[in-house]
Design a protein around this motif. Structure first.
Motif, PDB file in Angstrom:
ATOM      1  N   LEU A 330       0.889  -1.533  -0.218  1.00 26.40           N
ATOM      2  CA  LEU A 330       0.340  -0.109   0.241  1.00 26.40           C
ATOM      3  C   LEU A 330       0.699   2.059   0.040  1.00 26.40           C
ATOM      4  O   LEU A 330       2.168   0.762   0.242  1.00 26.40           O
ATOM      5  N   PHE A 331       0.090   2.430  -0.451  1.00 25.19           N
ATOM      6  CA  PHE A 331       0.979   4.424  -0.290  1.00 25.19           C
ATOM      7  C   PHE A 331      -0.756   4.186   0.452  1.00 25.19           C
ATOM      8  O   PHE A 331      -1.553   4.780  -0.656  1.00 25.19           O
ATOM      9  N   LEU A 332      -0.262   4.961   1.458  1.00 26.13           N
ATOM     10  CA  LEU A 332      -1.426   5.310   2.578  1.00 26.13           C
ATOM     11  C   LEU A 332      -1.503   6.717   2.623  1.00 26.13           C
ATOM     12  O   LEU A 332      -0.083   7.473   2.737  1.00 26.13           O
ATOM     13  N   GLU A 333      -2.244   7.694   1.657  1.00 27.12           N
ATOM     14  CA  GLU A 333      -1.834  10.060   1.839  1.00 27.12           C
ATOM     15  C   GLU A 333      -2.923  10.117   2.769  1.00 27.12           C
ATOM     16  O   GLU A 333      -3.913   9.131   3.322  1.00 27.12           O
ATOM     17  N   SER A 334      -2.622  10.464   3.185  1.00 21.27           N
ATOM     18  CA  SER A 334      -3.309  12.274   4.137  1.00 21.27           C
ATOM     19  C   SER A 334      -2.808  13.094   3.812  1.00 21.27           C
ATOM     20  O   SER A 334      -1.767  14.255   3.800  1.00 21.27           O
ATOM     21  N   ALA A 335      -4.419  14.403   3.058  1.00 24.02           N
ATOM     22  CA  ALA A 335      -2.947  15.986   3.033  1.00 24.02           C
ATOM     23  C   ALA A 335      -4.821  16.762   3.519  1.00 24.02           C
ATOM     24  O   ALA A 335      -5.605  16.329   3.672  1.00 24.02           O
ATOM     25  N   PHE A 336      -3.970  17.804   3.256  1.00 26.94           N
ATOM     26  CA  PHE A 336      -4.578  18.704   3.512  1.00 26.94           C
ATOM     27  C   PHE A 336      -4.598  19.716   2.124  1.00 26.94           C
ATOM     28  O   PHE A 336      -4.156  19.794   1.148  1.00 26.94           O
ATOM     29  N   PHE A 337      -6.190  19.807   1.633  1.00 29.15           N
ATOM     30  CA  PHE A 337      -6.573  20.506   0.434  1.00 29.15           C
ATOM     31  C   PHE A 337      -6.934  21.898   0.679  1.00 29.15           C
ATOM     32  O   PHE A 337      -7.717  22.076   1.303  1.00 29.15           O
ATOM     33  N   ALA A 338      -6.736  23.340   0.180  1.00 28.68           N
ATOM     34  CA  ALA A 338      -7.711  24.229   0.330  1.00 28.68           C
ATOM     35  C   ALA A 338      -8.860  24.296  -0.164  1.00 28.68           C
ATOM     36  O   ALA A 338      -9.434  24.040  -1.224  1.00 28.68           O
ATOM     37  N   PRO A 339      -9.882  24.547   1.156  1.00 32.73           N
ATOM     38  CA  PRO A 339     -11.218  24.596   1.068  1.00 32.73           C
ATOM     39  C   PRO A 339     -11.852  25.662  -0.025  1.00 32.73           C
ATOM     40  O   PRO A 339     -12.855  25.121  -1.111  1.00 32.73           O
ATOM     41  N   GLY A 340     -11.248  27.080  -0.279  1.00 29.64           N
ATOM     42  CA  GLY A 340     -11.672  27.900  -1.017  1.00 29.64           C
ATOM     43  C   GLY A 340     -11.683  27.372  -2.907  1.00 29.64           C
ATOM     44  O   GLY A 340     -12.313  27.585  -3.729  1.00 29.64           O
ATOM     45  N   HIS A 341      -9.738  26.520  -2.871  1.00 29.97           N
ATOM     46  CA  HIS A 341     -10.220  25.790  -4.243  1.00 29.97           C
ATOM     47  C   HIS A 341     -10.979  24.511  -4.829  1.00 29.97           C
ATOM     48  O   HIS A 341     -11.132  24.183  -5.510  1.00 29.97           O
TER      49      HIS A 341
END
Length: 799
Positions: A330-341
Motif C-alpha cells: 500500500l501507499f497510504l496518503e493523508s493531505a490538506f486541500f485548500a477549501p476555497g480551491h
C-alpha cells in the motif's frame, strides 16, 4: 452526519440520557435532526452455528439446516441462498419476537418441521440487506444473546451541521463539544508514531502548493487484504451509514469518521515512481471508483504519478490504483486541500463524497500526520504488514493563516447583555482549543487549526453565548440613545419612488443578480459580463450588467402563465467591469431602477377599450417618476438606438446633458428569442440621478389672470418636438408660465416630409394684468425665432 451514541461515549460519557444528550447538543448550536435505535426491537435472538445444511426433499429453494443454538440443537428450514454448514448466524428461537411484533412459532414447511428462524439483517431492523443470512464472525460465541454480543442497545444521533462547523464532522469534534459542555475530560484516540520497519518511501512533489500545501504519505508492505475487518470496526461504520468494503478501506473510512480527516490508500504496485500533486493536463481522463470515466478539466487538482492521474484530489480515487483482493503493498496518503480551491469542484462532475464534503468546508490542516499514524496502526493490527517512514511535504507559506483575535471584556456585557466572570470566559475559550492570554481589558486568543469559522471578535462572543447556553442568557431590553436621522429634502427617498410606482399599478420584483450569459448578450452584447467562479447553475453564470434580463424573464414567465397585463419594477445593482466610482477592484456596482410593461394599457373593463400599452405609456410613467424630485425640467428625451430595443421606439434619457437611462420597446428579435408575443416596453435609469432632487420653494400665487395663446406650426418631420419646446421657452420671455404640446398632425393637407405641431402657451405676471400688446410681442418673438431657426410655417398661413 450520523454518529453512534456508544462510540461518542467511548470518548466522553456525561451522566445524561440519550434525549438529554441530544437536547444539549442541539442547544449548543449543533442541531440534532433525529435520534433512532441502531436496530429494531427484538428479543430471544441468539448466535447460532449451522452444523449441516441439506436440500429440502420437496422444495428446490429450501434447505433443512441442523443448527447449534448453544443450549440445544434444532432443525430449521431456511430459503436463504447462503445457508451452508460452518457459518454463524442469528437465530430467532421459538417464542422470539422480531420487529413489527412478529412472533416465531413452530411450523412445518412442505412437511418438514422448523423450530425457529435464521435471520437476515433486514429482519432484525439492522439494515435493508435481505439477500441472505447475516453472517457473524467465526469467533462469535454460540448461544450468546445477539443484542448483547453486537451491543445493539445503542442509538444513532443525526446532526444537521451548518457549513461553518466542519470541525464537528468527526467523533473527535463532537466529543470535544460534549466534554466542554459537561466539563468532562475527553479520551482522545491514540495517534502515537508507528516506528518504521522498512526504508521504502515514495517521493512527493507539490506542483500546486496553493491548493495542496501539505501532503503526508507512507509505504506499507506485505498486507493481507483477505483478512476481514473486525466486528467492532464493521459495526461502527454501519451505524454511521457506511458499508464495510475491505479492511484497508474500512480503516480509512473509520479515521474519517473518528478524526474528520479523509484518507486514501493506493495499490503500491500500480504506482510509477513518485507522487505528483498537480492540475490535470489537457486530454487526461480518469476511471473513478464508482466505475464512471470522467474527462478531467484543466483546472482540476489531481493526485498523479509520473504516468498519469491516480485520483481526483479530495473527491474520489481512481479504479486502476485502488486496493483490491490482489493488493499486497500500500501507499497510504493523508493531505490538506485548500477549501476555497476545492469548493464546488465535486459538483462540477456531478459528484458528492464524504471526502469532498469535508474538504470543501475545511479540514484541520495540522491533523494529517496524526491521522496517518492512527490509520497505520489500525492497518497493521487488522491486516498486518510493515510500515515505512512517513514522508511529509509541506509549503508553510500556503497553509491557512490564523491571526490572533482580541476579545474585549466590555464587549461581552454590551453584546451579550450580562457579565461573565473571567474564569468562566477562560474555561470556555480554553475548552474550545483556543490559546488564551490575559490582557488588561480582555484576552488575546490564538485560533486552533480546526476552527475556520473564528476570525473576528464577534465569533468569540458567539462561542461564549453558545457554550454558556442560549437558554441561560438573561432577557433584557435594548437601551440606546436614538437620534432621529436628518431627512434631506434635496434627496428623494427610494421608498417614495417605490410607493409612487405601486400607486401607478406596478408590482415590485426581486430577481437574481446572476443571469444566463446568453440572455445577458441579448440585452447588452457590447459588455463582457463578469463570470462567476462557482455558479449555482448554468442559467446563473454571470453577473447582470442590466436589470432588464431579470425583469423581462419575469414577464416571460407571467405571459406563459396567461397573465394579460404585467407591470413590474425593480431597484438593485448592475455589475459592470471597471473600478471607478463606488465599485470594487475590477467591478463597478451601479444602483439602478428597471421598469417593464406588457399587455393591456388598462385592466379589463366595460368603460375602456382593450388596447395594448405602447411607448408613450411607459414614457408617461417615467416622466411621472422624474417629476417626484421637482426637477423634471432637467431631464430630456432624445431618439436613440439600443441593441435590445426597437429602432424608432427608443429614447435616451438625459439629465443636464448627461445620459442617465433609456426607455423603449423591446426589439422583435428579442421578443422572438424569448417567445413573447406582443410589445414589451422597458426602461432603465441610474438611481443616483433619479434620487437627486431640488429643495421645495414657495412661489406666491398671482392675483392676476392668465392669458393663453395657441399656435400651430409646420416643421420638418425630423425636428423633435422637445427641441422645439425648449426653443419656444427661450424665445417667449419671462412671462411664459406653461407650455403644452396638445396636437401632432401628419397627413392630408400637409407636405409628406413635414408635420404640424400645436402648442398652448400660458402667460402671467405676478404684479399686473398682461396687456394684449405684451403677449403679442412674446408670441411674435416665438414665431420669428421658429421661422428663422427651423424654417417653420404657421399652419393657418401654410394652408
Amino acid at each position: 452526519m450520523k454518529i453512534s451514541e456508544q462510540w461518542l461515549r467511548e470518548w466522553v460519557d456525561p451522566a445524561l440520557s440519550t434525549d438529554e444528550l441530544a437536547h444539549q447538543i442541539t442547544m449548543a448550536g449543533l442541531e440534532v435532526d433525529a435520534v433512532e435505535p441502531v436496530a429494531g426491537h427484538f428479543s430471544d435472538v441468539v448466535v447460532a452455528e449451522i452444523l449441516q445444511a441439506v436440500q429440502h426433499p420437496d422444495a428446490d429453494k429450501l434447505r433443512v439446516c441442523t443448527v447449534d443454538a448453544g443450549s440445544e440443537t434444532v432443525q430449521i428450514v431456511c430459503g436463504a441462498p447462503n445457508a451452508r454448514a460452518g457459518i454463524k448466524v442469528p437465530l430467532a428461537r421459538v417464542g422470539a419476537v422480531l420487529p413489527g411484533d412478529f412472533k416465531i412459532k413452530k411450523a412445518k414447511l412442505r412437511g418438514v418441521e422448523s423450530r425457529g428462524m435464521l435471520c437476515a439483517e433486514a429482519e432484525l431492523g439492522l439494515s435493508d440487506a435481505n439477500e441472505g443470512l447475516m453472517e457473524l464472525p467465526v469467533d462469535a460465541p454460540v448461544g450468546a444473546d445477539l443484542r448483547g454480543y453486537l451491543q445493539l442497545d445503542d442509538h444513532l444521533i443525526e446532526i444537521g451541521l451548518t457549513p461553518n462547523r466542519a470541525d464537528c464532522l468527526g467523533i473527535a469534534g463532537i466529543a470535544r463539544e460534549v466534554g466542554l459542555l459537561n466539563q468532562l475530560p475527553v479520551a482522545a484516540a491514540s495517534c502515537e508514531p508507528v516506528a518504521a520497519t522498512i526504508t521504502d518511501a515514495l517521493t512527493v512533489t507539490l506542483e500546486a502548493p496553493e491548493r495542496c500545501p501539505r501532503y503526508v504519505g507512507r509505504v506499507i508492505r506485505n498486507v493481507d487484504v483477505s483478512r476481514p475487518s473486525p466486528l467492532w470496526l464493521q459495526e461502527k461504520l454501519r451505524r454511521c451509514g457506511l458499508r464495510s468494503i475491505d479492511a484497508v478501506v474500512d480503516v480509512t473510512n473509520y479515521v474519517l469518521l473518528e478524526l474528520g480527516q479523509p484518507m486514501h490508500a493506493f495499490d503500491l504496485d500500480a504506482l510509477h515512481e513518485g507522487i505528483v500533486v498537480r492540475t490535470a493536463r489537457a486530454g487526461e481522463s480518469l476511471q473513478l471508483l464508482d466505475g464512471q470515466t470522467v474527462d478531467l478539466r484543466p483546472d482540476t487538482l489531481v493526485i498523479a504519478d509520473h504516468r498519469g492521474p491516480l485520483a481526483m484530489a479530495g473527491i474520489m480515487g481512481g479504479e486502476p490504483s485502488s486496493v483490491g483482493e490482489a493488493t499486497r503493498h500500500l501507499f497510504l496518503e493523508s493531505a490538506f486541500f485548500a477549501p476555497g480551491h476545492l469548493a464546488g469542484e465535486a459538483r462540477r462532475y456531478g459528484l458528492h463524497t464524504d471526502s469532498s464534503h469535508r474538504f470543501e468546508r475545511g479540514v484541520d490542516f495540522a491533523l494529517q500526520r496524526r491521522a496517518l499514524e492512527r490509520a497505520t496502526q489500525l492497518i497493521l493490527d487488522v491486516v498486518g504488514g510493515e510500515a515505512g517512514p512517513v514522508v511529509e511535504t509541506v509549503v508553510e507559506a500556503h497553509l491557512p493563516e490564523r491571526p490572533d483575535v482580541v476579545l474585549r471584556r466590555a464587549r461581552i456585557r454590551r453584546l451579550l447583555g450580562f457579565e461573565l466572570v473571567d474564569a468562566e470566559v477562560e474555561r470556555i475559550l480554553t475548552g474550545l482549543g483556543l490559546g488564551v492570554s490575559a490582557l488588561e481589558d480582555g484576552w488575546r486568543c490564538s485560533i486552533p487549526s480546526w476552527r475556520f469559522d473564528i476570525s473576528i471578535e464577534a465569533d468569540l462572543l458567539e462561542e461564549l453565548a453558545r457554550v454558556y447556553g442560549y437558554n441561560r442568557l438573561p432577557v433584557s431590553h435594548v437601551q440606546a440613545d436614538l437620534v432621529i436621522p436628518a431627512q434631506p429634502e434635496a434627496k428623494l427617498s427610494l421608498r417614495s419612488v417605490r410607493r409612487h410606482l405601486a400607486a401607478r399599478g406596478y408590482r415590485e420584483a426581486i430577481t437574481y443578480s446572476f443571469v444566463d450569459r446568453k440572455l445577458q448578450q441579448l440585452f447588452d452584447p457590447d459588455v463582457m459580463p463578469i463570470a462567476l467562479e462557482n455558479p449555482i447553475s448554468a442559467e446563473m453564470g454571470v453577473m447582470r450588467s442590466s436589470l432588464l434580463p431579470g425583469l423581462v424573464g419575469a414577464v416571460q414567465r407571467s405571459v406563459h402563465r396567461q397573465q394579460p397585463r404585467v407591470r413590474l419594477f425593480e431597484t438593485g445593482l448592475r455589475f459592470l467591469p471597471g473600478s471607478e466610482g463606488n465599485g470594487l477592484q475590477g467591478l463597478r456596482q451601479t444602483p439602478s431602477l428597471g421598469m417593464v410593461i406588457s399587455g393591456r394599457r388598462f385592466d379589463e373593463s366595460w368603460s375602456v377599450a382593450s388596447v395594448a400599452a405602447d411607448f408613450y405609456d411607459m414614457k408617461g410613467d417615467v416622466e411621472s417618476v422624474l417629476g417626484l424630485g421637482r426637477c423634471a425640467g432637467q431631464f430630456s428625451f432624445a431618439a436613440a438606438t439600443h441593441p435590445a430595443l426597437h429602432p424608432g421606439q427608443t429614447a435616451a434619457i438625459s439629465r443636464n446633458g448627461k445620459q442617465v437611462g433609456v426607455v423603449g420597446a423591446l426589439h422583435p428579435d428579442v421578443l422572438g428569442a424569448l417567445d413573447i408575443s406582443g410589445p414589451v416596453l422597458v426602461c432603465e435609469l441610474d438611481l443616483d440621478a433619479l434620487l437627486s432632487a431640488q429643495l421645495p420653494a414657495f412661489s406666491e400665487l398671482s392675483r392676476f389672470p392668465e392669458v393663453r395663446r395657441d399656435i400651430a406650426v409646420i416643421v420638418d418631420k425630423e425636428v423633435p418636438a422637445a427641441e422645439l419646446m425648449q426653443h419656444v421657452r427661450a424665445a417667449a420671455g419671462a412671462y411664459l408660465r406653461q407650455l403644452r404640446l396638445f396636437d401632432v398632425y401628419e397627413g392630408k393637407g400637409i407636405d409628406p416630409k413635414r408635420k404640424s405641431l400645436a402648442f398652448g402657451l400660458t402667460f402671467r405676471d405676478q404684479s399686473r394684468t398682461l396687456s394684449d400688446d405684451v403677449v403679442n410681442q412674446s408670441m411674435n418673438q416665438v414665431i420669428d425665432s421658429l421661422e428663422k431657426n427651423y424654417n417653420a410655417e404657421l399652419r393657418n398661413q401654410a394652408l
